[in-house]
Structure formats: C-alpha cells, structure tokens
Write an enzyme that holds these catalytic residues in place. Structure first.
Site, PDB file in Angstrom:
ATOM      1  N   GLU A  47      34.521  55.180-171.847  1.00  0.00           N
ATOM      2  CA  GLU A  47      33.399  56.031-172.265  1.00  0.00           C
ATOM      3  C   GLU A  47      33.873  57.475-172.389  1.00  0.00           C
ATOM      4  O   GLU A  47      34.237  58.100-171.396  1.00  0.00           O
ATOM      5  CB  GLU A  47      32.258  55.945-171.238  1.00  0.00           C
ATOM      6  CG  GLU A  47      31.117  56.908-171.559  1.00  0.00           C
ATOM      7  CD  GLU A  47      30.112  57.086-170.422  1.00  0.00           C
ATOM      8  OE1 GLU A  47      30.013  56.203-169.536  1.00  0.00           O
ATOM      9  OE2 GLU A  47      29.440  58.129-170.405  1.00  0.00           O
ATOM     10  N   ARG A  51      30.876  65.927-174.259  1.00  0.00           N
ATOM     11  CA  ARG A  51      30.615  67.155-173.505  1.00  0.00           C
ATOM     12  C   ARG A  51      31.660  68.214-173.757  1.00  0.00           C
ATOM     13  O   ARG A  51      31.622  69.270-173.136  1.00  0.00           O
ATOM     14  CB  ARG A  51      30.650  66.841-172.006  1.00  0.00           C
ATOM     15  CG  ARG A  51      29.389  66.298-171.501  1.00  0.00           C
ATOM     16  CD  ARG A  51      29.483  66.145-170.016  1.00  0.00           C
ATOM     17  NE  ARG A  51      29.047  64.825-169.676  1.00  0.00           N
ATOM     18  CZ  ARG A  51      29.095  64.309-168.479  1.00  0.00           C
ATOM     19  NH1 ARG A  51      29.597  64.996-167.483  1.00  0.00           N
ATOM     20  NH2 ARG A  51      28.659  63.094-168.269  1.00  0.00           N
ATOM     21  N   LYS A 134      21.951  51.641-167.334  1.00  0.00           N
ATOM     22  CA  LYS A 134      22.793  52.463-166.453  1.00  0.00           C
ATOM     23  C   LYS A 134      21.880  53.010-165.352  1.00  0.00           C
ATOM     24  O   LYS A 134      20.748  53.418-165.636  1.00  0.00           O
ATOM     25  CB  LYS A 134      23.396  53.586-167.293  1.00  0.00           C
ATOM     26  CG  LYS A 134      24.011  54.746-166.538  1.00  0.00           C
ATOM     27  CD  LYS A 134      24.741  55.674-167.504  1.00  0.00           C
ATOM     28  CE  LYS A 134      24.793  57.091-166.975  1.00  0.00           C
ATOM     29  NZ  LYS A 134      25.628  57.969-167.821  1.00  0.00           N
TER      30      LYS A 134
HETATM   31  C1  3PG Z   1      28.966  61.947-165.270  1.00  0.00           C
HETATM   32  O1  3PG Z   1      27.848  62.383-165.264  1.00  0.00           O
HETATM   33  O2  3PG Z   1      29.955  62.607-165.580  1.00  0.00           O
HETATM   34  C2  3PG Z   1      29.151  60.510-164.945  1.00  0.00           C
HETATM   35  O3  3PG Z   1      28.011  59.977-164.423  1.00  0.00           O
HETATM   36  C3  3PG Z   1      30.308  60.335-164.029  1.00  0.00           C
HETATM   37  O4  3PG Z   1      30.021  60.818-162.807  1.00  0.00           O
HETATM   38  P1  3PG Z   1      31.193  60.984-161.737  1.00  0.00           P
HETATM   39  O5  3PG Z   1      32.038  62.148-162.194  1.00  0.00           O
HETATM   40  O6  3PG Z   1      30.470  61.258-160.444  1.00  0.00           O
HETATM   41  O7  3PG Z   1      31.972  59.691-161.709  1.00  0.00           O
END
Ligand code: 3PG
Length: 214
Positions: A47, A51, A134
């Site tokens: 994934e 961002r 999710k």
């Molecule tokens: C995010 O929001 O970046 C994902 O949910 C991953 O979260 P994490 O960095 O706590 O694994």
C-alpha cells in the site's frame, strides 16, 4: 464493481500475506528496491499512501515489480481514485468511507478497503455490501479488545486493522477470528530506506511474513 466483488477481491489480497506494508515514500528512487525487498521477504501486497508528492510516481514504478500487487492508500476523494488507477494501483485503501469515495471506486472498478472506526461505521459499510474493512486507527480505537468486541455482534465483517500495529501486537490481532491480515509501516522504516538497507527491510518483511494467522 459491486461492493461484494470488492470484498471478495480484498479478501484474496488479505490472504496473500499476514501483513500489508503501509508505505510513505518521499523519494521515487526507493520505489523499485523497496518493492523488491518486501516481495522477496514474502510481503507481495503493498500500500503506497498518497501522502507524498512522489506517491503516484512510486506506484507507477512499483506496478512493474514482479510478484507485487500495488495499491494506493490514503484515498480521500474521487480525484484520488482516478489518479491512483491511472498510476497502476490495483486496490485502494482509505482511512474512512464517504459515499462519494465509495461511488467513485465502484464506478471505476477499484476494490476499496475502506476504513471503519466504530460499530456504526462498520454497519454502514456492511449495509452497502462491504464485508471486508480496514479497522482504523486500530490501537487508538481500543486495539485488540475493541475489535474483538465488535466481532461479537458483527461477525460477518472481517478486518485489516491498521494504525499502531507492529511486531509487538500483530500476533494478538492476527489471533482474532475477524482479522484477515494487518497493515503497518514498521516493515519500511524511513531510516532504513534512506540508508538503502534493502536487505534489512527484506529481513523485517520475512519476520512479518512468518506471523501466523488464527
Ligand atoms: C497510517 O496511518 O500511516 C497507517 O495506518 C499506518 O500506521 P502505522 O504507521 O502506525 O503502522
């Protein structure tokens, strides 16, 4: 694509490995070695979060890595959906769900792993036909006990908990009946990417890929 089709597709993705790496990538030059390192370690489903300015180029680059299945995360708008598909994303992930986003994914045939944080949000997605969701943000929402409790009245929904998941707690999530896999960024730390430590990332991926599911 119907919500039932999207759910079937997402279930198949979630069964490919116990962990979906959540990738925040600033530098497109990391894309290929990172994807190869993760696939080599046994984590084929990737994934890429939308961002960073590089994210769409990263998806384009990763889409041609053999053995990988690359999707786009942080989908918020119909425009994000179109851009992700154009870049080669094969699935989408969103922190929550809106009708506009769900409409766009269904119309453009992108299976969406949509986020739910509460029983009501899960019920709304289920009412529309999404049985694979999710759970986000997993730890901040009460973690394993919360997801277990939601599973009692809503056993027909299965989840990919994401947000605060790591090797410390992944086993506990994966032991729940209503968890198919987990998502997390811990397998691709920014400092290891910056150092080009792809062997180290393969080792983290292999450790994650070895997690047993309940
Ligand atoms: C995010 O929001 O970046 C994902 O949910 C991953 O979260 P994490 O960095 O706590 O694994």
């Amino acid at each position: 694509m119907t919500p039932a089709d999207a759910s079937r597709s997402n279930e198949a993705l979630c069964r490919m490995a116990p962990v979906i790496p959540v990738l925040v990538i600033e530098d497109v030059s990391y894309a290929r070695p990172l994807a190869e390192a993760l696939v080599k370690g046994g984590l084929p489903v990737l994934e890429v979060t939308l961002r960073t300015p590089a994210a769409l180029d990263v998806i384009r680059e990763m889409a041609s890595v053999e053995g990988g299945v690359v999707g786009a995360g942080t989908l918020l708008t119909p425009e994000d959906v179109s851009a992700a598909i154009a870049a080669g994303a094969r699935f989408g992930v969103s922190p929550g769900a809106t009708d506009r986003l769900l409409d766009a994914c269904e119309a453009q045939d992108l299976p969406l792993l949509a986020g739910a944080a509460t029983a009501t949000e899960s019920m709304a997605l289920l009412e529309r036909g999404y049985t694979v969701q999710k759970f986000f943000p997993a730890e901040a929402n009460g973690g394993v006990p919360a997801l277990k409790a939601i599973g009692a009245p809503i056993p027909q929904v299965r989840y990919c908990p994401t947000g605060g998941v790591s090797m410390k707690n992944a086993r506990d999530y994966l032991g729940l009946k209503n968890v198919l896999c987990v998502g997390g960024s811990w397998v691709a730390p920014a400092d290891m990417m910056a150092a080009g430590d792809w062997a180290g990332i393969t080792a983290l991926a292999a450790e994650a890929a070895g997690l047993a599911r309940g």
